[in-house]
Design an enzyme around this catalytic site. Structure first.
Site, short mmCIF file in Angstrom:
data_model
loop_
_atom_site.label_atom_id
_atom_site.label_comp_id
_atom_site.label_asym_id
_atom_site.label_seq_id
_atom_site.Cartn_x
_atom_site.Cartn_y
_atom_site.Cartn_z
N GLY A 10 45.61 34.03 42.29
CA GLY A 10 43.54 34.60 43.19
C GLY A 10 44.03 34.00 44.01
O GLY A 10 42.24 33.90 45.31
N GLY A 13 40.96 35.68 47.81
CA GLY A 13 40.08 35.29 47.87
C GLY A 13 40.08 34.32 48.60
O GLY A 13 40.71 34.51 49.75
N GLN A 14 38.57 33.99 48.80
CA GLN A 14 37.85 32.92 50.32
C GLN A 14 38.71 31.96 50.57
O GLN A 14 39.11 31.46 51.67
CB GLN A 14 36.59 32.80 50.17
CG GLN A 14 35.81 32.25 51.22
CD GLN A 14 34.90 31.63 51.17
OE1 GLN A 14 34.23 31.58 49.89
NE2 GLN A 14 33.81 31.14 52.47
N ASP A 36 48.09 37.95 43.44
CA ASP A 36 46.54 38.26 42.66
C ASP A 36 46.72 39.38 42.95
O ASP A 36 47.88 40.18 42.19
CB ASP A 36 46.09 38.14 44.79
CG ASP A 36 44.72 38.54 44.04
OD1 ASP A 36 44.04 37.49 44.65
OD2 ASP A 36 43.33 38.70 43.45
N ILE A 37 45.34 39.68 41.60
CA ILE A 37 45.62 40.71 40.70
C ILE A 37 45.71 42.09 41.75
O ILE A 37 46.35 42.99 40.79
CB ILE A 37 43.78 40.86 40.69
CG1 ILE A 37 44.74 41.49 39.27
CG2 ILE A 37 42.89 40.43 40.94
CD1 ILE A 37 42.66 41.35 38.08
N ARG A 38 45.58 41.67 43.31
CA ARG A 38 45.46 43.44 43.74
C ARG A 38 45.85 42.82 44.73
O ARG A 38 46.11 41.66 45.08
CB ARG A 38 44.24 43.95 44.30
CG ARG A 38 43.28 42.81 44.73
CD ARG A 38 41.58 43.90 45.10
NE ARG A 38 41.34 43.91 43.49
CZ ARG A 38 40.30 43.13 42.84
NH1 ARG A 38 40.55 41.83 42.98
NH2 ARG A 38 40.18 42.96 41.57
N ASP A 52 48.18 39.81 37.13
CA ASP A 52 46.81 38.93 36.49
C ASP A 52 46.98 37.74 35.98
O ASP A 52 47.72 37.84 34.97
CB ASP A 52 46.24 40.29 35.45
CG ASP A 52 45.85 40.02 34.36
OD1 ASP A 52 44.69 39.11 34.37
OD2 ASP A 52 45.23 41.09 33.95
N TYR A 142 29.71 30.05 35.23
CA TYR A 142 30.28 29.20 35.79
C TYR A 142 30.47 28.25 35.42
O TYR A 142 31.49 27.01 35.94
CB TYR A 142 30.17 30.17 37.18
CG TYR A 142 31.02 29.92 38.84
CD1 TYR A 142 32.34 29.73 38.78
CD2 TYR A 142 30.37 28.77 39.13
CE1 TYR A 142 32.72 29.18 40.24
CE2 TYR A 142 31.28 28.57 40.65
CZ TYR A 142 32.60 28.12 40.54
OH TYR A 142 32.91 28.09 41.72
N LYS A 146 33.54 25.20 34.75
CA LYS A 146 34.22 24.52 35.25
C LYS A 146 34.25 23.19 34.74
O LYS A 146 34.94 21.80 34.70
CB LYS A 146 33.62 24.03 36.06
CG LYS A 146 33.98 25.54 37.67
CD LYS A 146 35.32 25.94 37.78
CE LYS A 146 35.71 26.66 39.32
NZ LYS A 146 36.88 26.87 38.82
C1 AKB Z 1 29.37 29.27 44.22
O1 AKB Z 1 28.25 29.50 45.00
O2 AKB Z 1 29.23 29.85 43.50
C2 AKB Z 1 30.44 28.62 45.03
C3 AKB Z 1 30.39 27.28 44.57
C4 AKB Z 1 29.68 26.37 44.83
O3 AKB Z 1 31.04 26.96 43.45
N1 AKB Z 1 30.64 28.80 45.94
#
Ligand code: AKB
Length: 326
Positions: A10, A13-14, A36-38, A52, A142, A146
């Protein structure tokens, strides 16, 4: 000590795009493989593989080909985007992580990094200075992924003697790359509008306080954690709380106005407000401070000045490029 050979998943990403650069400086371009995937511009500066992370065979091949010894697993669908398709989010966030864990176990990798998040906390936690050992009751998929990811890391560490290290990142603020579908993204987007002399419509209420961190500090924390001697780390901590800054959209707007007095923001909360309301105001990271000397270096004003300076440089370089091409 032999230099590690690092794989970053990944990487486009940021976090990945800046971490890749930082690790290439630290360990040498030849020792850091971005994936990365792309395709990503990181491919121009060093080794790059299309991956991927749900494809364990491809992951395995890359680890073998490059003789990888460490993985930084940065693949994830973040909080706001994750709610648009919860089952896909669970699939990508969990199964990519399990693939990394299995591959790391098979090849007995030296160390693995897993980014967790303040999204592991929920509305029933202490909001102010949320402690390390809180009950975890997230409200987003999400956040659920985690919490599960942290627990899997602890399981692999204790059952298979692995060395998986993790940080609970707050919202991260950087100029190099856009934020990617999270609830804290406003704190990046606002700077782009300010530098372009445009007004900003914030998707959170003006008084929503959230924990945040400037990317430079987040990278330093990641690199420091991965270098610390294992005996310094507390095996009972699945992922270290990481504090730093905390502010509201209104406070951030005022801090930007100290540098760009004409800047204006309005506040128009959308569905992301509910997620933000379930997260802490600030984080207690005393375990990280005590165990491996974590200390952030950027306060709100220093971050604002740096973000604005760097974005101005970036936009004027883009402008000169397009004038040269015309
Ligand atoms: C989000 O906003 O989902 C992320 C995080 C806090 O993990 N930046």
């Amino acid at each position: 000590m032999n230099k590690p050979v690092v794989l970053i998943t990944g990487a486009g990403g940021q976090i990945g795009s800046v971490l890749t650069e930082r690790l290439r400086l630290k360990w040498g371009k030849e020792n850091v493989i971005a994936s990365d995937i792309r395709w990503s511009p990181l491919a121009k500066e060093g080794s790059f593989e299309i991956l991927d992370a749900l494809d364990i065979k491809r992951l395995d091949d890359i680890v073998i080909t490059h003789k990888v010894t460490r993985i930084y697993h940065l693949v994830a669908i973040l909080s706001a985007n994750g709610e648009k398709d919860p089952l896909r989010t669970w699939d990508i966030n969990m199964n990519s992580w399990l693939n990394v864990l299995e591959t790391a176990k098979k090849h007995q990798l030296e160390r693995v990094f897993y980014p967790s998040s303040i999204a592991v906390f929920g509305p029933h936690n202490e909001r102010v200075q949320t402690p390390q050992n809180s009950n975890l009751n997230p409200t987003t998929v999400y956040g659920l992924s985690k919490v599960a990811g942290e627990n899997w890391a602890t399981y692999y560490n204790s059952k298979f003697g692995m060395d998986i290290r993790s940080l609970r990142f707050p919202g991260l603020i950087s100029y190099q790359s856009p934020a990617g579908g999270g609830t804290t993204d406003y704190a990046v987007d606002i700077f782009h509008k300010a530098v372009l002399s445009e007004p900003f419509a914030c998707f959170l209420k003006n008084d929503t306080r959230l924990p945040m961190l400037y990317m430079d500090d987040a990278l330093r924390a990641t690199i420091e954690l991965m270098q610390v001697h294992p005996t310094k780390l507390n095996p009972a901590i699945s992922s270290y709380n990481l504090g730093g800054l905390n502010f509201t959209p209104k406070e951030l707007t005022s801090a930007i106005q100290k540098v760009i007095p004409t800047f204006k923001a309005t506040y128009e909360p959308d569905s992301r407000q509910v997620i933000a309301d379930s997260w802490p105001d600030s984080i207690n990271d005393s375990d990280a401070q005590n165990d491996w000397n974590w200390k952030p270096q950027f306060d709100l004003d220093k971050m604002c000045v740096t973000m604005i300076e760097e974005l101005k440089k970036k936009y004027s370089a883009q402008m000169s490029d397009s004038i040269a091409k015309a």
